[in-house]
Design an enzyme around this catalytic site. Sequence first.
Site, PDB file in Angstrom:
ATOM      1  N   ARG A 282     -15.260 -10.022  16.439  1.00  0.00           N
ATOM      2  CA  ARG A 282     -14.104  -9.754  17.367  1.00  0.00           C
ATOM      3  C   ARG A 282     -14.696  -9.687  18.661  1.00  0.00           C
ATOM      4  NH1 ARG A 282      -9.646  -6.573  15.857  1.00  0.00           N
ATOM      5  NH2 ARG A 282     -11.099  -5.822  14.286  1.00  0.00           N
ATOM      6  N   CYS A 349      11.221 -16.206   8.207  1.00  0.00           N
ATOM      7  CA  CYS A 349      12.312 -15.522   7.639  1.00  0.00           C
ATOM      8  C   CYS A 349      11.827 -14.367   7.098  1.00  0.00           C
ATOM      9  CB  CYS A 349      12.881 -16.417   6.645  1.00  0.00           C
ATOM     10  SG  CYS A 349      13.787 -17.782   7.181  1.00  0.00           S
TER      11      CYS A 349
END
Length: 421
Positions: A282, A349
């Site tokens: 990271r 969705c």
Amino acid sequence: MTVLYNHNGELTIGNTNLKTLAQSFGTPTIVYDEMYIRQQMRRYHDAFQKTGIAYVLSYASKAFTCIQMVKLAAEENFDLDVVSIGELYTALEAGYDASRIHFHGNNKTKEEIQYALNSGIGYFVVDALDEIALIDQYASNAVDVLLRVNPGVEAHTHEFIQTGQEKSKFGLSIKYGLADQAVQQIKESQHLNLKGIHFHIGSQIEETTAMKETAKMVLKWLKESALEIELLNIGGGFSVRYIEGDHAFNIEKGIPEIVENIKSTCHDLNYPLPMISIEPGRSIVAEAGVTLYEVGSIKEIPNVNKYVSVDGGMSDHIRTALYDAKYQVKLVNRDEIADETVTISGKLCESGDILIHEAQLPKSVKRGDYLAILSTGAYHYSMASNYNQIQKPAVYFVKNGKAREVIKRQSLRQLIINDVK
Ligand code: LLP
């Protein structure tokens, strides 16, 4: 983070105009400031070099990998951690030196073990008792391994991404005797050579206490077990800034603190100082990357909420839904005061498809504007999916004002390439 507005009020990364990139390459697109990635890698090297200790730096590919990223890691003298046959394949296709690759994972498959052995990787990080027999069975020559121990230490971070605590699926517990058992089995094996010990205590670690304490515990255990090792790998997990108020791990201060602590612990225990390794992911790439989106529908529910929808969503940005992660957004094509709180939603969705719950943007934001979500360089592309048959974004590296494509946008054809007609 090198995201700034230029004199025309347009957002730039590494001196490259993000509006031009969005217009030329389409959206969603992840753009990395290549020099930022290199500088992070160099900061770790410098910090270790100053301590005078023998060390190895390794990049955790899971944060973001592709052929160009692997090449960059090689250029910056970083070893490579892989956790799957896919990450290993990517590294090898990039021409990366196999002997500098380390293979992690709590359930390496037989296929992965064989492939890794045939490729001549540097070492396996053994993470289960039965894995020892498996590697031994497939190996025909000596093979170096590190043993991943579970030290039972918790780093103070989000519950879902902790990996050091006792009930974790990772590592072999020192406290419950599994680590001792593993050492014994490795000693009795025909081909395995115990090169060192590994631990990784979590993610987004801001300060050094947990790592220092864990290293101390592990070194005490090694001393008590009369076990000498060549390498102590203390994992990754160094923090980055997602939003204002977050603190990035202070590399220049933190690395010497950890190293000095390990040195003095070894001295006090009269234990030979091993070589030290870390494996950040990271902190190398997160703040180097931004994701560009185009604004589509804007829906205002009077006195309730305003949704600003973008042309991507949880398919390329899952961390908000998964970890309640927080992000900052900037309007790309105008520098205006961010005077409104809105919700940035994706196009998938699913109600949970939210990128930022409370984002600050100028009131004037309208369809066709471009947005940049910051600090999306780690665990974004690598965690992207094709949910809703959405294509994965394109990825570019910018340097000296020039952009180069490193991953093409997924094509429609690629979405059905494995479908049987
Ligand atoms: N080494 C080991 C053994 C690891 O398990 C990890 C991350 C790293 C190194 C690199 O850690 P980093 O420096 O990147 O924090 N998907 C989650 C993160 C999962 C991290 C898993 N292991 C997220 O998006 O926050």
